[in-house]
Design a protein around this motif. Structure first.
Motif, PDB file in Angstrom:
ATOM      1  N   SER A  50       0.859  -1.180   0.000  1.00  0.00           N
ATOM      2  CA  SER A  50       0.000   0.000   0.000  1.00  0.00           C
ATOM      3  C   SER A  50       0.895   1.230   0.000  1.00  0.00           C
ATOM      4  O   SER A  50       1.704   1.404   0.923  1.00  0.00           O
ATOM      5  CB  SER A  50      -0.910   0.032   1.230  1.00  0.00           C
ATOM      6  OG  SER A  50      -1.816  -1.044   1.228  1.00  0.00           O
ATOM      7  N   HIS A  52       1.018   4.828   0.718  1.00  0.00           N
ATOM      8  CA  HIS A  52       0.170   5.735   1.496  1.00  0.00           C
ATOM      9  C   HIS A  52       0.628   7.173   1.270  1.00  0.00           C
ATOM     10  O   HIS A  52       1.790   7.518   1.537  1.00  0.00           O
ATOM     11  CB  HIS A  52       0.238   5.389   2.979  1.00  0.00           C
ATOM     12  CG  HIS A  52      -0.756   6.130   3.817  1.00  0.00           C
ATOM     13  ND1 HIS A  52      -2.094   5.822   3.830  1.00  0.00           N
ATOM     14  CD2 HIS A  52      -0.601   7.182   4.654  1.00  0.00           C
ATOM     15  CE1 HIS A  52      -2.724   6.636   4.648  1.00  0.00           C
ATOM     16  NE2 HIS A  52      -1.841   7.487   5.155  1.00  0.00           N
ATOM     17  N   ALA A  86     -12.171  11.913   2.176  1.00  0.00           N
ATOM     18  CA  ALA A  86     -11.364  11.899   0.947  1.00  0.00           C
ATOM     19  C   ALA A  86     -11.460  13.235   0.217  1.00  0.00           C
ATOM     20  O   ALA A  86     -10.464  13.741  -0.313  1.00  0.00           O
ATOM     21  CB  ALA A  86     -11.821  10.763   0.045  1.00  0.00           C
ATOM     22  N   GLY A  90      -8.070  13.960   1.547  1.00  0.00           N
ATOM     23  CA  GLY A  90      -7.298  13.046   0.724  1.00  0.00           C
ATOM     24  C   GLY A  90      -6.245  13.799  -0.069  1.00  0.00           C
ATOM     25  O   GLY A  90      -6.209  15.031  -0.093  1.00  0.00           O
ATOM     26  N   VAL A  96      -2.087  12.401  -6.820  1.00  0.00           N
ATOM     27  CA  VAL A  96      -2.423  10.995  -7.069  1.00  0.00           C
ATOM     28  C   VAL A  96      -1.959  10.590  -8.464  1.00  0.00           C
ATOM     29  O   VAL A  96      -1.343   9.530  -8.653  1.00  0.00           O
ATOM     30  CB  VAL A  96      -3.936  10.755  -6.906  1.00  0.00           C
ATOM     31  CG1 VAL A  96      -4.300   9.324  -7.304  1.00  0.00           C
ATOM     32  CG2 VAL A  96      -4.371  11.044  -5.478  1.00  0.00           C
ATOM     33  N   THR A 100       0.948   7.859  -9.179  1.00  0.00           N
ATOM     34  CA  THR A 100       0.538   6.699  -9.982  1.00  0.00           C
ATOM     35  C   THR A 100       1.425   6.544 -11.206  1.00  0.00           C
ATOM     36  O   THR A 100       1.869   5.447 -11.557  1.00  0.00           O
ATOM     37  CB  THR A 100      -0.932   6.835 -10.404  1.00  0.00           C
ATOM     38  OG1 THR A 100      -1.758   6.908  -9.231  1.00  0.00           O
ATOM     39  CG2 THR A 100      -1.375   5.659 -11.250  1.00  0.00           C
ATOM     40  N   LYS A 112      -6.682   1.305  -8.341  1.00  0.00           N
ATOM     41  CA  LYS A 112      -7.478   2.506  -8.120  1.00  0.00           C
ATOM     42  C   LYS A 112      -7.279   3.026  -6.707  1.00  0.00           C
ATOM     43  O   LYS A 112      -7.142   2.253  -5.755  1.00  0.00           O
ATOM     44  CB  LYS A 112      -8.957   2.179  -8.354  1.00  0.00           C
ATOM     45  CG  LYS A 112      -9.899   3.339  -8.142  1.00  0.00           C
ATOM     46  CD  LYS A 112     -11.352   2.897  -8.353  1.00  0.00           C
ATOM     47  CE  LYS A 112     -12.319   4.039  -8.075  1.00  0.00           C
ATOM     48  NZ  LYS A 112     -13.736   3.593  -8.231  1.00  0.00           N
ATOM     49  N   LEU A 113      -7.243   4.334  -6.563  1.00  0.00           N
ATOM     50  CA  LEU A 113      -7.111   4.975  -5.257  1.00  0.00           C
ATOM     51  C   LEU A 113      -8.214   4.483  -4.331  1.00  0.00           C
ATOM     52  O   LEU A 113      -9.385   4.412  -4.706  1.00  0.00           O
ATOM     53  CB  LEU A 113      -7.201   6.498  -5.421  1.00  0.00           C
ATOM     54  CG  LEU A 113      -6.994   7.346  -4.160  1.00  0.00           C
ATOM     55  CD1 LEU A 113      -5.535   7.317  -3.724  1.00  0.00           C
ATOM     56  CD2 LEU A 113      -7.438   8.794  -4.424  1.00  0.00           C
ATOM     57  N   GLY A 117      -8.881   8.208  -0.127  1.00  0.00           N
ATOM     58  CA  GLY A 117      -8.210   9.254  -0.884  1.00  0.00           C
ATOM     59  C   GLY A 117      -6.728   9.340  -0.619  1.00  0.00           C
ATOM     60  O   GLY A 117      -6.068  10.282  -1.071  1.00  0.00           O
ATOM     61  N   THR A 119      -4.647   6.072  -0.224  1.00  0.00           N
ATOM     62  CA  THR A 119      -3.967   4.789  -0.362  1.00  0.00           C
ATOM     63  C   THR A 119      -4.050   4.263  -1.786  1.00  0.00           C
ATOM     64  O   THR A 119      -5.148   4.141  -2.346  1.00  0.00           O
ATOM     65  CB  THR A 119      -4.579   3.753   0.593  1.00  0.00           C
ATOM     66  OG1 THR A 119      -4.562   4.285   1.922  1.00  0.00           O
ATOM     67  CG2 THR A 119      -3.809   2.452   0.558  1.00  0.00           C
ATOM     68  N   ILE A 120      -2.891   3.938  -2.349  1.00  0.00           N
ATOM     69  CA  ILE A 120      -2.827   3.311  -3.674  1.00  0.00           C
ATOM     70  C   ILE A 120      -2.362   1.866  -3.486  1.00  0.00           C
ATOM     71  O   ILE A 120      -1.203   1.624  -3.145  1.00  0.00           O
ATOM     72  CB  ILE A 120      -1.854   4.059  -4.609  1.00  0.00           C
ATOM     73  CG1 ILE A 120      -2.272   5.526  -4.773  1.00  0.00           C
ATOM     74  CG2 ILE A 120      -1.790   3.371  -5.968  1.00  0.00           C
ATOM     75  CD1 ILE A 120      -1.300   6.356  -5.595  1.00  0.00           C
TER      76      ILE A 120
END
Length: 862
Positions: A50, A52, A86, A90, A96, A100, A112-113, A117, A119-120
């Motif tokens: 994860s 974060h 989020a 977020g 993001v 990504t 997907k996030l 809002g 954590t990937i």
């Protein structure tokens, strides 16, 4: 020139773009000492990570979480709705997208996030993870045969996104959670032969005869405590809703036995709704009578026994033996993202000394979101006393680790309420408790790795043995201490649990005291509750302790050292790191947690420079708006009518006006023939007439509405009044508290006319607001000698006391909430403040509105 350049560099290699630099994020986790180091994990080993991200407004999120959890704040219990975290806190979309893209460029496949809002998720393999994050992974085998790996250097991410990444979680598969329960007596399996009791609303069940017979040498209320016995000891008997309308989430890293649950509900006569919510579990081990499933059985049976009408959701992550920190966080994250449960209980913990700092930070944000959404999270503080890593000896950890002073995560998290354990005794109704410490198990507690800023909810509380070096607290900060509260946890005075079909066990540990607190919190919606979520409860409990009216039973005997640390940490009067603030008096706990205006919005009609303003609260907070077309106001009195419209009687440009709302907006009309009024107080009569007591031409007038219009009459003999406040008594008499000749007078109507008497010893009042409380006493909030006073009547006469910490008030209006808290809106030092009482203490907070210097104001609750 171009041609010359080409010739000049002919034959040389083409220049390459600069390689992107990287930056390491977080810290390296602690290896479990003398566990055997083995070969590194195979390249194709799956790794669940994860990534974060940092919040777009971390400071704002924490400030708001503190405000909604602080009873002195106007934002107390103004929680966020699902999805708002989020949106507001977020990571921003550009961040993001950039992170990504950076992960994708490293050959990863980010998902997907997540709903928070922040954590990937990234599912990858060891070889890809090592290459993408430039980490080395070392393999280990524990003495119990379990294998795993951890990173030996911190993960690296591209420098241009490193500032946006708080943590990369999932590289450490050795820091596994363990259950915090201890098995006591085991019954002889037998069928249930006795008729079953009925756990109806308002009652708590005892152990059925068929199960009690399995333990012939044990007695309820001595060797174990049934829900009925616990309810009596911990003050739940007055809480009759059974937790109806509340959902409790039980965090689990195992499956549970449906047959065991059925056995419990059959014995105790409950019919609670229990459902599984699986989070990336895959195939799970089958529950057994003595191992897998016992922890969850304890959690479920405790919640069901003490909150039999609550709904229970069991959020199941992967089995504990294989659950990584990423799995654990994903399960907590799902509980919070779903926001279906108002109360969350967890009895699983990890020694926080072996966790990476980045993992702790990522987890903190999950519980921060829970606090903002109004979810109450309680966690077992551990069963290894002050040596919170002692359980790791079963995994081959050396003495240097197992003897460490350490707390347990997540009980040590800043937005979680950690629950310690006691040994409970109830002899002839005489309840006593001491620190649970027996047979190698004890109430977990101590100084955590977290540092809390100055002014935090634990400020001023330092348990014996406190040492700021453990968290390296900066100047003005202090270490987070654990636990916050406690309850019965000794297996010798434990809880009757069905661990299999017809298989019963007495179980203890802080895994029992945590769900007990969750069951208390589940009563939030009943008549003894707060009619809504409680949120993060610790700040209010600490504040109540500061005022000397704590709703907890202080535990002052024993310590939680299991023979390693020379007696740390002893129980003492006040806060200690063995039992925290103490054990619950449930009805008083709920009263303490209820906000000053729960379910009731405050509306203030106020005058600023002659212009009428409406200042009010709703779910979004405080608002201040100008009432159009109304100016020249010098005095006013306001209330709601029976249909909910605002009705204001006001002096506007020297004349009496009635200003009111209806479906078409605001209206302002002159009441003819009533000029010259300088002070007034307004209420509706029992028959619905508007009644105004007013000073006009230095005399007291009563002005009222009737079917044929408005009437104005002098109340004889009552000249010289300079300030007043008016209310109807419970018997329907008009009662006026007034300043007359610098003294406080009580003026009232009776069958033989009006009466006027001096209340002795109360001269020097310049402003006042008066109400009846629920018992019929007169309560006056007044400004006297520049200080705020509360003056009230009792059977032995009148009483006058200063409300501390409040000064320089020039205008005020007060109301009493249905549960007795007094709410005062006042102009203090030129700004609008709310001063309110609760749990025996007073709170004074400036309201977050732009307006200042309100010359007159009137408050109503709705």
């Amino acid at each position: 020139m171009a041609t010359a350049a080409l010739v000049t560099y002919a034959g040389l290699p083409a220049a390459r773009a600069a390689e992107p630099t990287t930056q390491r994020v977080g810290t390296v986790p602690t290896a479990p000492g003398d566990a055997t180091k083995t070969a590194a994990p195979a390249d194709d080993t799956p790794v669940q990570l994860s990534v974060h991200l940092k919040s777009r407004d971390a400071a704002g999120a924490e400030a708001l979480a503190n405000a909604v959890s602080d009873k002195s704040s106007p934002q107390y219990h103004r929680f966020l709705k699902s999805g708002e975290f989020a949106q507001r806190f977020g990571a921003d979309p550009a961040t993001v997208a950039k992170v990504t893209q950076a992960l994708t460029a490293q050959g990863l496949h980010p998902e997907k996030l997540a709903a928070d809002g922040l954590t990937i998720p990234v599912n990858t393999t060891v070889s890809q993870a090592k290459r993408a994050f430039d980490v080395d992974l070392a393999g280990y085998q524990m003495s119990d045969g379990r294998t795993g790996f951890l990173n030996t250097n911190a993960p690296a991410v591209r420098s241009d996104v490193a500032g946006s990444v708080a943590a990369v979680v999932g590289f450490n598969t050795l820091a596994q959670a363990h259950a915090n329960h201890v098995v006591g007596a085991v019954g002889k399996p037998a069928p249930l032969t006795a008729a079953q009791p009925n756990a109806t609303s308002g009652t708590y069940p005892t152990v059925c005869a068929g199960v009690a017979a399995q333990f012939p040498n044990l007695s309820d209320n001595r060797d174990y405590f049934s829900p009925a016995a616990l309810a009596s000891v911990y003050g739940l008997n007055g809480m009759t809703d059974g937790g109806a309308g509340t959902t409790v989430a039980v965090f689990a890293l195992e499956d549970y036995s449906d047959a065991a649950l059925s056995s419990y509900q059959s014995c105790f006569g409950t019919n609670a709704s229990v459902q599984r919510v699986r989070v990336n579990t895959g195939a799970q081990q089958t529950p057994t009578n003595t191992g897998v499933g016992v922890e969850t059985a304890l959690d479920l049976d405790t919640v069901i026994g003490l909150a039999p009408r609550a709904n229970v959701l069991v959020y199941q992550g992967p089995d504990a033996y294989k659950a990584t920190p990423a799995d654990i966080q994903n399960t907590y994250r799902q509980i919070v993202a779903d926001n279906r449960a108002q109360v969350v209980t967890t009895s699983w913990g990890i020694c926080d000394q072996v966790m990476a700092t980045s993992d702790l930070v990522a987890e903190r944000d999950i519980f921060l979101q829970a606090a903002l959404q109004g979810q109450t999270v309680v966690a077992a503080s551990g069963d290894d006393g002050s040596s919170g890593c002692n359980y790791l000896k079963n995994a081959g950890a050396p003495t240097s680790i197992t003897n460490l002073l350490s707390t347990s995560d997540p009980a040590s998290q800043p937005f979680v309420t950690g629950v310690g354990g006691t040994t409970l005794s109830n002899v002839g109704g005489n309840v006593s408790e001491k620190v649970w410490n027996s047979n190698g198990g004890a109430s977990g507690g101590g100084v955590s790795r977290w540092s809390l800023k100055g002014g935090s909810y634990q400020s001023g509380f330092y348990g014996p043995g406190y040492n700021a070096a453990y968290c390296q607290a900066a100047a003005g900060a202090a270490c987070r201490q654990v636990p916050d509260v406690a309850a019965n946890a000794d297996p010798a005075t434990g809880y009757m649990v069905a661990t299999g079909p017809g298989y019963w066990t007495v179980v203890g540990g802080t895994s029992a005291s945590a769900p007990l607190w969750a069951a208390i919190a589940a009563h939030q919606n009943g008549s003894a509750g707060c009619a809504g979520p409680l949120g993060f409860i610790s700040p209010t409990l600490y504040q109540a302790a500061r005022t000397g009216v704590s709703p907890l039973r202080d535990v002052t005997t024993g310590n939680n050292d299991i023979g390693i640390q020379g007696g740390l940490y002893p129980a003492t009067a006040g806060y200690d790191m063995a039992t925290g603030l103490g054990t619950p008096k449930a009805d008083k706990v709920m009263t303490s947690l209820c906000p000053a205006a729960v379910g009731i919005d405050r509306t203030i009609e106020a005058v600023q420079g002659g212009q009428l303003h409406e200042v009010y609260t709703d779910a979004a907070g405080w608002h201040d708006g100008m009432v159009p077309g109304v100016s020249g106001v010098s005095a006013l009195s306001f209330t709601y009518n029976a249909s909910g419209s605002r009705v204001i009687e006001a002096i506007e440009n020297g004349e009496l006006h009635e200003i009111y709302t209806d479906a078409t907006g605001w209206h302002d009309g002159v009441i003819p023939g009533l000029s010259g009024i300088t002070a007034m107080s307004f209420s509706y009569s029992p028959s619905g007439a508007r009644v105004i007591e007013a000073i006009k031409g230095n005399e007291l007038h009563e002005i009222y509405s009737a079917a044929d219009g408005w009437h104005d009459g002098v109340i004889p003999g009552l000249s010289g009044i300079t300030a007043m406040s008016f209310s109807y008594s419970p018997s329907g008499a008009r009662v006026i508290e007034a300043i007359k000749g610098n003294e406080l007078h009580e003026i009232y109507s009776a069958s033989d006319g009006w009466h006027d008497g001096v209340i002795p010893g109360l001269s020097g009042i310049t402003a006042l607001s008066f109400n009846y409380n629920s018992s019929g006493a007169r309560v006056i909030e007044a400004v006297k000698g520049g200080q705020l006073h509360e003056i009230y009547s009792a059977s032995d006469g009148w009483h006058d006391g200063v409300i501390p910490g409040v000064g320089n008030i020039t205008a005020l209006s007060a109301k009493i909430a249905p549960w007795g808290d007094r709410v005062i809106e006042a102009t203090e030092n030129g700004a609008l403040h709310e001063v309110h009482s609760t749990s025996g203490g007073w709170y004074d907070t400036q309201l977050p509105v732009a307006g200042t210097s309100y010359d007159a104001l009137s408050l109503a609750l709705r």
